[in-house]
Design an enzyme around this catalytic site. Structure first.
Site, short mmCIF file in Angstrom:
data_model
loop_
_atom_site.label_atom_id
_atom_site.label_comp_id
_atom_site.label_asym_id
_atom_site.label_seq_id
_atom_site.Cartn_x
_atom_site.Cartn_y
_atom_site.Cartn_z
N LYS A 115 24.88 51.07 -12.73
CA LYS A 115 25.29 52.33 -13.73
C LYS A 115 24.68 53.46 -13.46
O LYS A 115 25.11 54.68 -13.50
CB LYS A 115 25.20 51.81 -15.16
CG LYS A 115 26.22 50.73 -15.56
CD LYS A 115 27.22 51.27 -16.36
CE LYS A 115 28.18 50.21 -17.20
NZ LYS A 115 29.04 49.57 -16.36
N LYS A 196 34.38 46.84 -9.07
CA LYS A 196 35.32 46.25 -10.22
C LYS A 196 35.92 47.15 -11.05
O LYS A 196 35.53 48.36 -10.95
CB LYS A 196 34.14 45.33 -11.19
CG LYS A 196 33.44 46.10 -12.04
CD LYS A 196 32.79 45.11 -13.06
CE LYS A 196 32.15 46.04 -14.12
NZ LYS A 196 32.24 45.64 -15.63
N LYS A 199 36.45 50.30 -17.57
CA LYS A 199 37.08 51.17 -18.60
C LYS A 199 36.66 52.35 -18.36
O LYS A 199 37.53 53.61 -18.26
CB LYS A 199 36.34 50.72 -19.92
CG LYS A 199 36.58 49.51 -20.44
CD LYS A 199 36.04 49.63 -21.92
CE LYS A 199 35.41 48.24 -22.20
NZ LYS A 199 33.90 48.25 -21.95
N1 AQP Z 1 36.64 43.93 -13.96
C1 AQP Z 1 36.04 42.81 -14.68
N2 AQP Z 1 36.77 41.48 -14.13
C2 AQP Z 1 36.30 40.59 -15.17
N3 AQP Z 1 35.44 40.78 -16.10
C3 AQP Z 1 35.14 41.91 -16.51
N4 AQP Z 1 34.41 42.60 -17.72
C4 AQP Z 1 34.25 43.57 -17.55
N5 AQP Z 1 35.02 44.13 -16.44
C5 AQP Z 1 35.42 43.12 -15.89
C6 AQP Z 1 33.85 41.38 -18.62
O1 AQP Z 1 34.23 42.03 -20.07
C7 AQP Z 1 33.30 41.99 -21.13
C8 AQP Z 1 33.28 43.21 -21.82
O2 AQP Z 1 32.58 44.07 -20.84
P1 AQP Z 1 31.91 45.40 -21.68
O3 AQP Z 1 32.47 46.32 -21.95
O4 AQP Z 1 30.73 44.78 -22.40
O5 AQP Z 1 30.99 45.84 -20.23
P2 AQP Z 1 31.42 46.12 -18.68
O6 AQP Z 1 31.10 44.93 -18.06
O7 AQP Z 1 30.47 47.23 -18.40
O8 AQP Z 1 32.83 46.41 -18.75
P3 AQP Z 1 33.60 47.63 -18.16
O9 AQP Z 1 35.04 47.53 -18.18
O10 AQP Z 1 33.12 47.93 -16.68
O11 AQP Z 1 33.14 48.80 -18.89
P4 AQP Z 1 32.34 50.12 -18.43
O12 AQP Z 1 33.15 50.91 -17.59
O13 AQP Z 1 32.16 50.81 -19.96
O14 AQP Z 1 31.12 49.86 -18.11
C9 AQP Z 1 32.21 41.38 -20.16
O15 AQP Z 1 32.15 39.98 -20.47
C10 AQP Z 1 32.42 41.87 -18.85
O16 AQP Z 1 32.04 40.77 -18.00
#
Ligand code: AQP
Length: 338
Positions: A115, A196, A199
């Site tokens: 990040k 990965k 969002k």
């Molecule tokens: N690509 C992914 N594949 C499988 N699991 C995923 N998770 C996130 N991306 C994937 C799982 O979703 C849950 C919630 O995630 P989060 O929003 O708390 O944080 P994150 O992992 O940072 O999710 P994002 O979508 O990548 O959001 P941003 O872009 O805001 O950082 C977690 O259980 C995560 O493992």
């Protein structure tokens, strides 16, 4: 019989996507329906502040994530469902954990490094101390198992370290939570299958091309047209004869969303080297569109009732706060703050 305590959250940083669904939300719904589990699911709105956001969008995003949870099947009568920021004790416990965690442990977290690379213009202290808040989220409810995608496993391990350190120093208080992971699951971006699905779009995908970053991500409420368009553009290029990461990602999605016949057909085609990407993308787009039809309808209905959503969140927060107050009282007594 004592029920197993499950705790998990999703960041309020944008609309939820199929990675969030497979890695987290789908399992949350299964777990809340298991009578042997006692579940706490929350909207991680404080965690949402660690990456760039617009104040005018934040409350909309929180309502959008609330509607997504409910449309996916989360039932506030079967679990405690609440927004993290409405239970003030989370931030308080996180501070106490911050004072227990060595800086080095936080600096080696892969997500922090990722990040920090992704948001070079905003490497804030919250990004670094994110795992202390996550440990507080889990341990506040004495969480024993945490359903997460593969990218969050390291943070759950750190929550175990926090629990152990606290217990050793102040006396047994917290369980050491374990990761609840059916399979190591990481859905990759359609536009850049080495990263990965997220969002918030990756910096490299954001720059210049307007909404280009979003093309890597299938949101749960994308229309069938959007799903077809994104999948049509999905990167599948490979060195000749080799399976590409993009192809593997599409096959993984097919395994989760496809019909048995389709999965068999495309797996055989892949094994015999006759796989046609255009056919795979078309079949996958149809399956994903159909799978999320009830979700899209339900979410639309829910978003038209913001007062109902706010009420659900307030009621959930009141239930969570009761437990949180008890935990904080115990913690404060143990460390000598009262
Ligand atoms: N690509 C992914 N594949 C499988 N699991 C995923 N998770 C996130 N991306 C994937 C799982 O979703 C849950 C919630 O995630 P989060 O929003 O708390 O944080 P994150 O992992 O940072 O999710 P994002 O979508 O990548 O959001 P941003 O872009 O805001 O950082 C977690 O259980 C995560 O493992």
């Amino acid at each position: 019989m004592k029920k197993e305590i499950i705790v998990a959250g999703i960041r309020a940083s944008g609309k939820l996507h199929i990675g969030n669904y497979l890695g987290a939300l789908k399992q949350f719904v299964e777990l809340q329906n298991d009578p042997a589990k006692d579940c706490y699911f929350f909207i991680a709105d404080l965690h949402g502040l660690t990456t760039p956001f617009e104040p005018s969008d934040l409350s909309k995003t929180i309502l959008d994530v609330t509607a997504a949870y409910l449309a996916a099947g989360i039932d506030p009568d079967k679990c405690v469902f609440f927004p993290q920021s409405q239970v003030l004790e989370h931030a308080q416990l996180a501070w106490i954990f911050n004072c227990l965690l060595p800086l080095g442990e936080l600096e080696r977290m892969t997500q922090y490094k990722d990040k920090a690379r992704q948001h070079k213009e905003n490497i804030n202290a919250g990004l670094l101390t994110y795992p202390a808040l996550m440990a507080a989220d889990i341990l506040m409810y004495k969480g024993e198992a945490v359903p997460v995608g593969e990218d969050q496993v390291q943070h759950v391990e750190l929550a175990r370290v926090v629990a152990r350190k606290f217990n050793n120093r102040f006396g047994k208080t917290f369980p050491e939570p374990k990761t609840f992971l059916r399979e190591p699951l990481r859905i990759m971006s359609l536009a850049d299958p080495d990263k990965k699905m997220s969002k918030t779009p990756h910096q490299s995908l954001r720059s210049g091309a307007g909404q280009a970053g979003d093309d890597g991500c299938i949101f749960l409420d994308d229309t069938p047209l959007e799903i077809h368009r994104k999948l049509k553009k999905a990167v599948t290029a490979s060195e000749s004869g080799k399976k590409s990461p993009g192809e593997e990602n599409l096959m993984l999605l097919l395994a989760h969303f496809g019909k048995t016949d389709g999965i068999r057909h495309f797996t055989e085609a892949q094994n015999s080297g006759t796989l046609k990407y255009s056919e795979l993308k078309q079949a996958l787009a149809e399956s994903i569109s159909e799978y999320f039809t009830p979700f899209r309808e339900k979410k639309k209905e829910l978003l038209a009732r913001p007062e109902y959503l706010a009420r659900v969140l307030a009621q959930g927060a009141a239930k969570a706060a009761q437990i949180a107050r008890e935990t904080m009282l115990e913690v404060k007594e143990k460390i000598g703050l009262v």
